[in-house]
Design a protein around this motif. Structure first.
Motif, mmCIF file in Angstrom:
data_model
loop_
_atom_site.group_PDB
_atom_site.id
_atom_site.type_symbol
_atom_site.label_atom_id
_atom_site.label_comp_id
_atom_site.label_asym_id
_atom_site.label_seq_id
_atom_site.Cartn_x
_atom_site.Cartn_y
_atom_site.Cartn_z
ATOM 1 N N VAL A 68 39.682 -56.266 14.354
ATOM 2 C CA VAL A 68 38.519 -57.055 14.109
ATOM 3 C C VAL A 68 38.827 -58.286 15.092
ATOM 4 N N THR A 69 38.066 -58.835 16.174
ATOM 5 C CA THR A 69 38.367 -59.540 17.015
ATOM 6 C C THR A 69 37.282 -60.790 17.036
ATOM 7 N N ARG A 70 37.660 -61.618 17.857
ATOM 8 C CA ARG A 70 36.740 -62.770 18.384
ATOM 9 C C ARG A 70 37.230 -63.226 19.679
ATOM 10 N N TYR A 71 36.770 -63.338 20.979
ATOM 11 C CA TYR A 71 37.081 -64.052 21.818
ATOM 12 C C TYR A 71 36.111 -64.964 22.280
ATOM 13 N N ALA A 79 35.972 -65.579 12.122
ATOM 14 C CA ALA A 79 35.309 -66.683 12.506
ATOM 15 C C ALA A 79 36.325 -67.948 12.018
ATOM 16 N N ARG A 80 36.995 -67.941 11.011
ATOM 17 C CA ARG A 80 37.704 -68.966 10.678
ATOM 18 C C ARG A 80 38.860 -69.152 11.380
ATOM 19 N N ASP A 81 39.379 -68.166 11.619
ATOM 20 C CA ASP A 81 40.577 -67.896 12.610
ATOM 21 C C ASP A 81 40.481 -68.607 13.972
ATOM 22 N N MET A 82 39.188 -68.194 14.358
ATOM 23 C CA MET A 82 38.996 -68.722 15.822
ATOM 24 C C MET A 82 38.529 -70.185 15.808
ATOM 25 N N ASP A 83 38.106 -70.845 14.476
ATOM 26 C CA ASP A 83 37.783 -72.243 14.710
ATOM 27 C C ASP A 83 39.430 -72.643 14.491
ATOM 28 N N LEU A 84 40.210 -72.106 13.850
ATOM 29 C CA LEU A 84 41.476 -72.922 13.533
ATOM 30 C C LEU A 84 42.275 -72.812 14.984
ATOM 31 N N THR A 135 46.799 -62.394 14.954
ATOM 32 C CA THR A 135 47.287 -62.327 16.499
ATOM 33 C C THR A 135 46.513 -63.213 17.227
ATOM 34 N N VAL A 136 47.277 -63.937 18.127
ATOM 35 C CA VAL A 136 46.545 -64.863 19.089
ATOM 36 C C VAL A 136 46.959 -64.480 20.397
ATOM 37 N N LEU A 194 40.189 -67.263 25.030
ATOM 38 C CA LEU A 194 41.211 -67.438 23.710
ATOM 39 C C LEU A 194 40.837 -66.293 22.806
ATOM 40 N N TYR A 195 41.703 -65.597 22.499
ATOM 41 C CA TYR A 195 41.513 -64.195 21.350
ATOM 42 C C TYR A 195 42.238 -64.447 20.054
ATOM 43 N N VAL A 196 41.498 -64.109 18.896
ATOM 44 C CA VAL A 196 42.147 -64.060 17.503
ATOM 45 C C VAL A 196 41.599 -62.814 17.106
#
Length: 583
Positions: free
Chosen positions: A325-328, A71-76, A271-272, A342-344
């Motif tokens: 472990v992902t977030r899109y 979640a932090r990675d997606m915010d960044l 990964t991004v 956008l994916y992290v």
């Protein structure tokens, strides 16, 4: 048991077998045995339950940490993405405010070469100072969306020659900006035909690769040929509010890895990826062969949630060839239509390895704790007795005159407070000794100064007497009178210096009384003004009328002011201005 841990236990048992003398005197074998048994019992009772509970807690914590991290990675990542979009929008905004562009556009539309050159210079200035690099297009369009002047900057920093021709009026965001007369910025799909006009068709081309668990059909039929880009359009108005044209700025994602690598490097994200539809067009996810996974597609599960249902996807997902472990998050164009995502992500294997490693270490720690509890009484007894032994030793050294001795104070307990008190006592003793030595030195210097002053006073009196007699015997016009006057003045000056030495030798006490500082300054001025050196010196007074009286020794303070005035006159060689200011 590892050799290093075994060696540590053996060293502890050697310490136990050969305790220091001070510890032996203060602690008996019975207390030592009691401490060992008590710590071993507590460890055996708690380590078993604690190990099991800790393993469960850590496993739950790591699961939450996975979600929080992604979640932090997606915010960044979204913050970097928005910053890049703002940068693109700012380029078009600054161009339409550029007076050279405004003045030259009408002539450029008519084909004036000088006007085209001026606009091209402004575009070149903007495109060559981009902060983050990457593939950029900057263009000036007329009111129909026809490209008049354009430049393309590649990801490797190559700037193309000036471009012209072609029309971008059919691009929805350009058409809407020209029609509405408003600035627009969004993620847009640029057809291959438009990219071909500026030489970016080949870069935008991405071969669709066979990807396990991907949807059977691409989300957007243009995937592989069209480009996904950040686009900023700003209309250019005349003074009557009519649209003359527009400034267009484009950052192309296809096969450009500047932004995703920047996010990974600065934000520390594993990964991004940026997707056009369900196709990877910019990524730092790697295939098994070590190449970027451009051309692979997202799984059907993510496809349904992000592209069809237009919602964020959070959780585990199969990415290329392993689970992450992902977030899109969906990416939308200026009309709000989802055009990509956008994916992290972070490799799940890294978290699994972390849990396994932790469980293994917890088991080792449990065994070590039980063994450690059996010998913990030895270092504890030494910790208790060592400060006392240090104090005893330090006291003996202090009694022998060693003022540099100090006792280390560890912790905040009573022994630490005792060590602090001892150190403060030694410091005060050292300070007192230093003061006594200083006073002895001052007394010796005073005696020397008094002796010197008395010895000098006699010859000075004789010099002054004879020079005065000679001065009286000479006629007024005799040129030797000036020399004798100089001898008189310098002799008087020597007597003042001698008097100062005597004052130092006597170390007279300060007689403080109510003193008017301004009156004191006037007396000092009156004392020095008759001297020949002050004939060319102007004394300026800047007194504060609200200055109160002070408690001071007036005679000594006046001598200070007289000395300062004399020094100032000497420094100016008897010519200049001395300013006295109080406040």
């Amino acid at each position: 048991m590892p050799p290093s841990i075994l060696g540590w236990f053996l060293s502890l048992f050697r310490v136990w077998a050969e305790p220091p003398e001070a510890a032996t005197n203060l602690k008996g074998a019975r207390l030592r045995s009691l401490l060992v048994l008590s710590f071993a019992f507590v460890a055996a009772l708690t380590v078993g339950v604690g190990t099991w509970a800790t393993a469960r807690v850590i496993a739950d914590y790591l699961k939450r940490a996975e979600d929080d991290r992604v979640a932090r990675d997606m915010d960044l990542a979204q913050a970097f993405y928005e910053l890049k979009l703002d940068e693109v929008a700012a380029i078009s905004h600054r161009l339409v405010l550029d007076r050279w562009v405004i003045q030259s556009l009408p002539d450029a539309i008519r084909g004036n070469s000088n006007a085209l050159r001026i606009i091209d210079e402004q575009i070149t200035n903007k495109i060559t100072v981009l902060a983050l690099g990457g593939t950029h297009l900057i263009a000036i369009l007329d009111d129909q969306g026809n490209m008049r002047v354009a430049r393309v900057l590649s990801a490797d920093g190559h700037l193309t020659p000036r471009l012209s021709g072609g029309t971008w009026g059919g691009l929805p965001i350009v058409r809407d900006s020209l029609t509405q007369g408003s600035e627009l910025a969004a993620t847009e799909v640029i057809p291959a035909g438009l990219l071909d006009q500026v030489g970016l068709e080949q870069q935008a081309r991405v071969e669709l690769l066979e990807t396990p668990k991907a949807a059977p059909v691409p989300f957007d039929p243009r995937e592989g040929t069209a480009g996904l880009a950040l686009v900023g359009v700003a209309p250019l108005m005349d003074e009557h509010g009519r649209v003359l044209g527009a400034a267009l700025a484009v950052y192309l994602f296809n096969n450009d890895f500047t932004l995703v690598d920047r996010i990974k490097e600065v934000a520390g994200i594993d990964t991004v990826t940026i997707f056009f539809g369900d196709l990877r067009v910019s990524t730092n996810v790697m295939t098994e062969s070590g190449e970027r996974a451009v051309g692979t597609r997202i799984s059907q599960e993510v496809y349904d949630v992000v592209l069809r249902q237009e919602r964020d996807y959070v959780g585990q997902a199969f990415v290329v060839n392993e689970t992450y472990v992902t977030r899109y998050a969906p990416l939308r164009d200026h009309d709000g239509v989802v055009v990509g995502s956008l994916y992290v992500g972070a490799r799940e294997a890294a978290f699994v390895e972390l849990v396994d490693a932790f469980n293994n270490r917890v088991a080792i720690i449990a065994l070590v704790c039980i063994g450690l509890a059996a010998v913990i009484a030895v270092p504890i007894s030494r910790w208790i007795t060592r400060p006392i032994a240090d104090l005893v030793e330090a006291t003996g050294r202090l009694a022998q005159g060693d003022m540099g001795v100090r006792v280390p104070a560890q912790g905040r307990g009573e022994l630490a407070q005792l060590a602090d008190a001892f150190n403060r006592m030694v410091e005060r003793l050292q300070d007192t000794q230093d003061r006594l030595l200083h006073k002895e030195k001052l007394a010796s210097m005073g005696q020397l100064a008094a002796g010197v002053a008395h010895e000098i006073n006699n010859p000075l009196g004789t010099i002054q007497l004879y020079s005065s007699a000679m001065l009286k015997s000479l006629p007024e016009a005799d040129p030797r009178r000036d020399d004798l006057n100089t001898i008189q003045r310098e002799t008087e000056r020597c007597k003042v210096i001698v008097a100062s030495l005597l004052n130092f030798a006597r170390q007279q006490e300060v007689l403080a009384e109510e003193t008017d500082l301004h009156a004191l300054l006037e007396r000092a001025i009156g004392a020095v003004k008759p001297q020949a050196i002050f004939r060319g010196v102007e004394i300026e007074r800047c007194y504060d009328g609200d200055l109160p009286t002070i408690q001071a020794d007036g005679s000594q303070l006046q001598q200070v002011f007289v000395n300062l005035l004399n020094n100032a006159a000497d420094a100016m060689s008897g010519r200049g201005r001395i300013t006295l200011r109080t406040r």
